[in-house]
Write an enzyme that holds these catalytic residues in place. Structure first.
Site, PDB file in Angstrom:
ATOM      1  N   LYS A 220      51.165 -43.546 -19.961  1.00  0.00           N
ATOM      2  CA  LYS A 220      51.462 -43.836 -21.382  1.00  0.00           C
ATOM      3  C   LYS A 220      52.943 -44.210 -21.574  1.00  0.00           C
ATOM      4  O   LYS A 220      53.278 -44.962 -22.489  1.00  0.00           O
ATOM      5  CB  LYS A 220      51.034 -42.687 -22.299  1.00  0.00           C
ATOM      6  CG  LYS A 220      51.780 -41.381 -22.129  1.00  0.00           C
ATOM      7  CD  LYS A 220      52.990 -41.231 -23.011  1.00  0.00           C
ATOM      8  CE  LYS A 220      53.894 -40.124 -22.532  1.00  0.00           C
ATOM      9  NZ  LYS A 220      55.073 -39.923 -23.363  1.00  0.00           N
TER      10      LYS A 220
ATOM     11  N   THR B  32      53.287 -41.899 -28.527  1.00  0.00           N
ATOM     12  CA  THR B  32      54.430 -42.613 -27.938  1.00  0.00           C
ATOM     13  C   THR B  32      54.446 -44.077 -28.327  1.00  0.00           C
ATOM     14  O   THR B  32      55.503 -44.706 -28.289  1.00  0.00           O
ATOM     15  CB  THR B  32      54.384 -42.497 -26.399  1.00  0.00           C
ATOM     16  OG1 THR B  32      53.879 -41.238 -26.044  1.00  0.00           O
ATOM     17  CG2 THR B  32      55.742 -42.671 -25.798  1.00  0.00           C
TER      18      THR B  32
END
Ligand SMILES: NC(=O)c1ccc[n+]([C@@H]2O[C@H](COP(=O)([O-])OP(=O)(O)OC[C@H]3O[C@@H](n4cnc5c(N)ncnc54)[C@H](O)[C@@H]3O)[C@@H](O)[C@H]2O)c1
Length: 327
Positions: free
Chosen positions: A187, A244
């Site tokens: 990620k 994120t």
């Protein structure tokens, strides 16, 4: 009876926030930090200005530069940058306490996950992985979140979950250590791509499309490495990806935004004392994915951008021009 002390290895933003969270129930926390001035400030002022400015730290946190001060504690959270973890753990004296890995990345030199590097550096210690949507400042401020706590066994979970669980910090049990690690590592790279979309002002649709296609890449790679699909769609995978990829508070996202605005990666990174793990993980992730025959076009694009091989606008155009395929 006083509560058992626990330890945190790494005095950056996330290690300090975790120490604050752990100390919130009156538990003593020993925090190892790399820099002596950080140790001095934590102990004398209850502050960590370089890495977690604006937070008054619990006086129950005592910092040290000597890993021997933590060696006998029953649980140590490991929160160094991924690329330094093996070397730091090699300096930890032997002991039986659980190591809970909280750093997110793949080791550049070896292509290994943190759990493999930790097993080699600190043989004999039980290992677990803690990962999920967790911006350090929010956790340090006591704002609620939930994480995956992937353990080697139920017995390990029974041992460490009670040491970690707080009213605003809820761990969920898993035994998929590989899946929990891969979500966190991948990620960070995808967040750079989302930042590029923001920097180029391509809009919310493009960002959502990128998150969904990025998640498909994460899942392909994870399954090829032995991760379980439900871990990747849980807190440590999709949960952390959504966080994120949506906020300038992410260093990876803000790095990508700067790239989208036309800055060079080397210049952006040279201006920072803090770590953007995705920049280190991207090339090694690309290498490992290629070796396993896993297609990761978004990761390839991030690598080309980080290496300065392509302009951001051209990189996105090339992604969109790939041959049409089934979802
Ligand atoms: N910041 C967050 O919100 C957050 C949240 C979850 C996970 N993480 C992960 O936690 C890990 C640590 O990130 P952070 O945000 O706490 O770091 P940071 O960027 O805040 O701080 C950098 C850290 O690197 C350490 N360091 C620098 N040079 C070193 C060396 N040669 N040897 C050992 N340590 C050295 C510094 O002491 C400091 O602890 C990363 O893997 C990151 O992905 C961060």
């Amino acid at each position: 009876m006083s509560k058992q002390a626990v330890g945190v290895i790494g005095g950056g933003a996330w290690g300090t926030a975790l120490a604050q969270m752990l100390a919130s129930d009156g538990r003593a926390v020993r925090l190892w930090a790399f820099e002596a001035p950080v140790v001095e400030e934590v102990n004398a002022q209850h502050r960590n200005t370089p890495y977690l400015a604006g937070i008054d730290l619990n006086p129950g946190i005592r910092a040290t530069t000597d890993l021997a001060d933590l060696a006998d504690l029953p649980m140590l959270l490991v929160v160094t940058p991924a690329q330094h973890m093996r070397r730091v753990l090699a300096g930890l004296p032997q002991g039986e306490g659980d190591l809970v890995l909280c750093c997110k990345g793949i080791e550049e030199a070896t292509g290994e996950l943190m759990v493999d590097a930790a097993r080699a550096a600190a043989p004999g210690r039980p290992l677990a992985v803690l990962s999920g949507p967790t911006f350090a400042h929010e956790v340090a401020n006591g704002q609620p979140t939930a994480v995956t706590l992937a353990c080697e066994s139920e017995a390990q979970w029974d041992r460490i979950a009670p040491l970690i669980w707080r009213p605003a910090f809820r761990p969920y049990f898993s035994t998929d250590i590989i899946g929990a690690e891969i979500g966190g590592a991948v990620k960070n790279v995808l967040a750079i791509a989302c930042g590029v979309v923001e920097g180029l002002r391509l809009g919310q649709n493009a960002r959502a499309a990128l998150i969904a296609r990025g998640f498909a890449e994460m899942t392909r790679f994870g399954l090829a490495c032995g991760a379980q699909a439900e871990t990747l769609s849980g807190l440590s995978g999709l949960g952390d990806l959504v966080l994120t990829c949506s906020s300038m508070s992410s260093r990876n996202f803000s790095l990508g935004k700067a790239l989208g605005e036309g800055r060079k990666a080397a210049d952006v990174l040279a201006d920072r004392a803090t770590v953007a793990e995705g920049a280190f993980t991207a090339p090694v992730l690309q290498r490992v994915a290629k070796a396993r025959g896993v297609a990761m076009p978004i990761v390839d694009t991030v690598c080309a951008l980080l290496a300065g091989q392509v302009a951001a606008g051209d990189a996105v155009a090339a992604l969109l021009a790939r041959p049409l395929t089934a979802e």
